[in-house]
Design an enzyme around this catalytic site. Structure first.
Site, PDB file in Angstrom:
ATOM      1  N   GLN A 149      79.557 -82.792  40.588  1.00 33.14           N
ATOM      2  CA  GLN A 149      79.114 -83.842  39.679  1.00 33.14           C
ATOM      3  C   GLN A 149      78.566 -85.037  40.454  1.00 33.14           C
ATOM      4  O   GLN A 149      79.166 -85.472  41.438  1.00 33.14           O
ATOM      5  CB  GLN A 149      80.290 -84.272  38.808  1.00 33.14           C
ATOM      6  CG  GLN A 149      79.907 -85.103  37.615  1.00 33.14           C
ATOM      7  CD  GLN A 149      81.050 -85.213  36.617  1.00 33.14           C
ATOM      8  OE1 GLN A 149      82.007 -84.463  36.678  1.00 33.14           O
ATOM      9  NE2 GLN A 149      80.939 -86.162  35.710  1.00 33.14           N
TER      10      GLN A 149
ATOM     11  N   SER B 198      84.184 -80.295  44.815  1.00 30.97           N
ATOM     12  CA  SER B 198      84.788 -80.475  43.495  1.00 30.97           C
ATOM     13  C   SER B 198      84.343 -79.352  42.560  1.00 30.97           C
ATOM     14  O   SER B 198      84.674 -78.188  42.778  1.00 30.97           O
ATOM     15  CB  SER B 198      84.455 -81.862  42.955  1.00 30.97           C
ATOM     16  OG  SER B 198      85.254 -82.179  41.840  1.00 30.97           O
ATOM     17  N   LEU B 199      83.568 -79.645  41.505  1.00 32.61           N
ATOM     18  CA  LEU B 199      83.068 -78.615  40.600  1.00 32.61           C
ATOM     19  C   LEU B 199      82.401 -77.471  41.362  1.00 32.61           C
ATOM     20  O   LEU B 199      82.520 -76.295  40.990  1.00 32.61           O
ATOM     21  CB  LEU B 199      82.097 -79.266  39.614  1.00 32.61           C
ATOM     22  CG  LEU B 199      81.305 -78.436  38.605  1.00 32.61           C
ATOM     23  CD1 LEU B 199      80.043 -77.826  39.196  1.00 32.61           C
ATOM     24  CD2 LEU B 199      82.148 -77.345  37.955  1.00 32.61           C
TER      25      LEU B 199
ATOM     26  N   ARG C 168      87.747 -77.281  31.987  1.00 29.37           N
ATOM     27  CA  ARG C 168      87.980 -78.330  32.989  1.00 29.37           C
ATOM     28  C   ARG C 168      87.176 -79.586  32.640  1.00 29.37           C
ATOM     29  O   ARG C 168      87.691 -80.707  32.676  1.00 29.37           O
ATOM     30  CB  ARG C 168      87.581 -77.808  34.362  1.00 29.37           C
ATOM     31  CG  ARG C 168      87.714 -78.802  35.522  1.00 29.37           C
ATOM     32  CD  ARG C 168      87.148 -78.143  36.778  1.00 29.37           C
ATOM     33  NE  ARG C 168      87.408 -78.882  38.011  1.00 29.37           N
ATOM     34  CZ  ARG C 168      86.582 -79.755  38.569  1.00 29.37           C
ATOM     35  NH1 ARG C 168      85.439 -80.049  37.970  1.00 29.37           N
ATOM     36  NH2 ARG C 168      86.888 -80.346  39.707  1.00 29.37           N
TER      37      ARG C 168
ATOM     38  N   HIS D 179      90.469 -86.669  40.727  1.00 29.44           N
ATOM     39  CA  HIS D 179      91.088 -86.350  42.020  1.00 29.44           C
ATOM     40  C   HIS D 179      92.160 -87.377  42.412  1.00 29.44           C
ATOM     41  O   HIS D 179      92.209 -87.838  43.547  1.00 29.44           O
ATOM     42  CB  HIS D 179      90.023 -86.197  43.112  1.00 29.44           C
ATOM     43  CG  HIS D 179      89.060 -85.091  42.838  1.00 29.44           C
ATOM     44  ND1 HIS D 179      89.429 -83.768  42.867  1.00 29.44           N
ATOM     45  CD2 HIS D 179      87.744 -85.106  42.483  1.00 29.44           C
ATOM     46  CE1 HIS D 179      88.380 -83.016  42.550  1.00 29.44           C
ATOM     47  NE2 HIS D 179      87.355 -83.808  42.302  1.00 29.44           N
TER      48      HIS D 179
ATOM     49  N   GLN E 105      93.337 -78.803  42.403  1.00 32.56           N
ATOM     50  CA  GLN E 105      92.115 -79.545  42.725  1.00 32.56           C
ATOM     51  C   GLN E 105      91.885 -80.791  41.876  1.00 32.56           C
ATOM     52  O   GLN E 105      91.372 -81.803  42.357  1.00 32.56           O
ATOM     53  CB  GLN E 105      90.904 -78.606  42.625  1.00 32.56           C
ATOM     54  CG  GLN E 105      89.689 -79.085  43.386  1.00 32.56           C
ATOM     55  CD  GLN E 105      88.416 -78.794  42.644  1.00 32.56           C
ATOM     56  OE1 GLN E 105      88.211 -79.219  41.520  1.00 32.56           O
ATOM     57  NE2 GLN E 105      87.530 -78.046  43.292  1.00 32.56           N
TER      58      GLN E 105
END
Length: 294
Positions: free
Chosen positions: A10, A88-89, A113, A188, A237
């Site tokens: 993202q 991340s993603l 998510r 996060h 995560q």
């Protein structure tokens, strides 16, 4: 030449991304299947709606779908990486590329998510540029309600937490620039615990197959192929830190000589260049990029 494929997350989205792939039959079929799962069109949003594209619940599935299509096309050209990693993603695309799960399973997980993370409304995130690492780590340790969310490179990081905690850290350290990020919550960080718990329930019954290609994970930046281990890593995560600087440092340790950033933008390639001298960086985000590479 040993090659790693890396997948942005993202923040890398851009209006118009993926539209040129529609001319490819296999890509169009993926877009159509995604619309069935999501209940909305990735292409419509990427082509026409910049506001929605910047909304977490749409951003993450759009990036996942387009990056997975690019993975498919690279593989159709006979290319195969020696390692994969995603920011991340992007880690979900890395797991797809390593055949840990199929396209549909990954998209269902990403959809859930994204929706859970979009509901998070507490706290925020701020990117920091040009700082002293020891000073930053000390300030975070001394401040309640803030963590190092993204350790991107020696000169770029993102902190996450309460507005008060973030402001306190920024005032305690010398840095070139602090940039508040347009996100719905403190991604996060421990403030995402509720979203993480709900996502864990959805993740629990999903089978993660052993990876065909070593995967470097955000919360554990070492190569792994065991499906159960990779599932445990992805489960942590949402609240865990993205340890991209350490992932970058692992690449030369694995003998990687080239990194291909698969997806829009050049963020990860730039971070790798600044962290690891000598690694060739290539960007594949469009149909023309694919044609040049192959």
């Amino acid at each position: 030449m040993k090659t790693a494929w890396v997948f942005p997350g993202q923040g890398s989205q851009v209006l118009g991304m993926g539209v040129d792939l529609l001319a490819i039959d296999s890509a169009k079929a993926r877009f159509d299947r995604a619309a069935e799962i999501l209940g909305w069109s990735v292409i419509d949003i990427c082509q026409n709606d910049e506001v929605k594209l910047g909304n977490t619940r749409y951003t993450q599935p759009c990036l996942y779908v387009i990056e997975c299509i690019l993975v498919d096309l690279l593989k159709q050209c006979g290319l195969k990486p020696d390692a994969v990693a995603g920011h991340s993603l992007g880690e979900f695309v890395a797991l797809y590329a390593a055949e840990v799960f199929d396209f549909e399973t990954g998209l269902q997980l990403v959809k859930s998510r994204a929706e859970l993370m979009d509901l998070a409304s507490e706290g925020g995130m701020t990117a920091l540029l040009g700082f002293d690492r020891v000073q930053l780590e000390t300030a975070i340790a001394e401040t309640e309600g803030v963590v190092l969310a993204n350790d991107n490179s020696s000169a770029q990081a993102v902190i996450s937490g309460t507005a008060e905690g973030i402001a306190a850290v920024v005032t305690k350290i010398k840095l070139k620039r602090a940039i508040p990020l347009k996100v719905s919550g403190a991604f996060h960080s421990p403030m995402m615990a509720t979203a993480a718990t709900e996502f864990g329930k959805l993740l629990a019954p999903i089978v993660f197959h052993d990876a065909k290609i070593p995967v470097l994970s955000n919360v554990a930046p070492t190569a792994a192929t065991n499906g159960s281990e990779l599932k445990e890593r992805i489960d942590k995560q949402i609240t865990g830190s993205v340890r991209w600087r350490e992932i970058s440092l692992q690449l030369p340790e694995l003998g990687i000589q080239q990194a291909i950033e698969v997806g829009p933008g050049k963020v990860l390639g730039g971070l790798i260049k600044r962290t690891c001298e000598g690694i060739v960086v290539v960007q594949i985000g469009t149909r023309s990029d694919l044609e040049l590479l192959t």
